[in-house]
Design a protein around this motif. Structure first.
Motif: not given
Length: 293
Positions: A23-33, A41-52
């Motif tokens: 999950e952390k890796k997928s988020l890091e990819i999204l944050l590079k956009d 980003l919304s969909t990610f946050s709905q589905r998974f906990p955000l890494p602190s």
């Protein structure tokens, strides 16, 4: 024997550990956009906990405190800081605040100044009941975020977004809670109705303060991930799971005052489990891939 604990632990690591890395890796990819894709980003946050380590950054982007274009983040962050300083100085000059004003009251006055709802100076008594949701959310946010500038902007935008997006839904949340409770635990619902407690449940604490002052911040932030990314329905399921988790205690109390008193001060030790189960229930009733309400 220590057996169940080890099993629980390995199941737990399986659940958060390795999945968490992916999950952390997928988020890091999204944050590079660039620009950031708010929808993803919304969909990610709905589905998974955000890494602190990324939580506050994602909150700022979803709340519009930072723009989607990453190259402007430093510049816009600078503007936010200046604006904060300007409002603060204006309130000091106008004598609304001084060095001994509690920070949450400072945020409230700043918010009132910006939304043009500042009471006349002669009439400023300490903030009252009607500001309780703002102050509770501020107190919780202070525990989550260290920097006062970030804290103010997050509180202001959280509260504004909540009222704008969900203002019309909030009055219907108690009815929604009653509906899901009738599906999950009709006996408890009947007990709440018969004892007269149903209409006295701490709905303000749950649905106006969004559980600030009810759940410890470590559990609360996982609920706010969902609220900030677009769901107020999650609040119904947290309330539902609190009722389900303490069903036996609540069934043993016959007076509404006793139930309300208990629910306003729930034990703080297993709130993480309550939030996890609440999120599971929310997914169960909304379908997993919802771009939720």
């Amino acid at each position: 024997s220590r057996e169940p604990e080890t099993n629980f632990r390995s199941a737990y690591y399986e659940k958060v550990g390795f999945r968490g890395v992916e999950e952390k890796k997928s988020l890091e990819i999204l944050l590079k956009d660039n620009p950031l894709d708010l929808e993803k980003l919304s969909t990610f946050s709905q589905r998974f906990p955000l890494p602190s380590m990324y939580r506050i950054h994602v909150w700022k982007v979803l709340l519009g405190i930072l723009p989607p274009h990453s190259d402007s983040h430093a510049l816009v962050g600078g503007y936010r800081k200046e604006q904060y300083q300007d409002i603060l100085e204006a309130l000091e000059v106008m004598r609304y605040i001084n060095s001994s004003t509690p920070s949450t009251h400072v945020y409230l006055r700043m918010f009132q100044l910006e939304s043009q709802t500042l009471p006349r100076c002669s009439e400023t008594s300490p903030p009252d009941e009607e500001n309780e949701d703002f102050l509770s959310i501020s107190r919780a946010m202070e525990e989550i975020v260290d920097d006062p500038v970030d804290c103010y902007w997050l509180v202001k935008c959280f509260v504004n977004q909540y009222h704008t997006k969900f203002g019309d839904s909030v009055p219907h949340l108690p009815k929604s809670l009653e509906h899901y409770l009738s599906q999950e635990e009709p006996r408890l619902l009947n007990h709440l109705k018969n004892s007269g407690a149903l209409h006295q449940l701490p709905y303000n604490l749950w649905f106006r303060c969004c559980f600030a002052g009810c759940l410890p911040e470590s559990s609360l932030q996982r609920v706010w991930d969902k609220v900030i990314s677009g769901s107020c329905k999650i609040l119904v399921f947290v309330a539902l799971e609190i009722l389900l988790s303490y069903k036996i205690i609540l069934m043993g109390i016959n007076r509404p005052e006793g139930m309300v008193k208990f629910l306003c001060n729930i034990p703080q030790e297993n709130t993480d489990a309550i939030v996890t189960k609440a999120i599971d229930l929310w997914h169960k009733y909304s379908g997993t891939l919802i771009h939720a309400i």
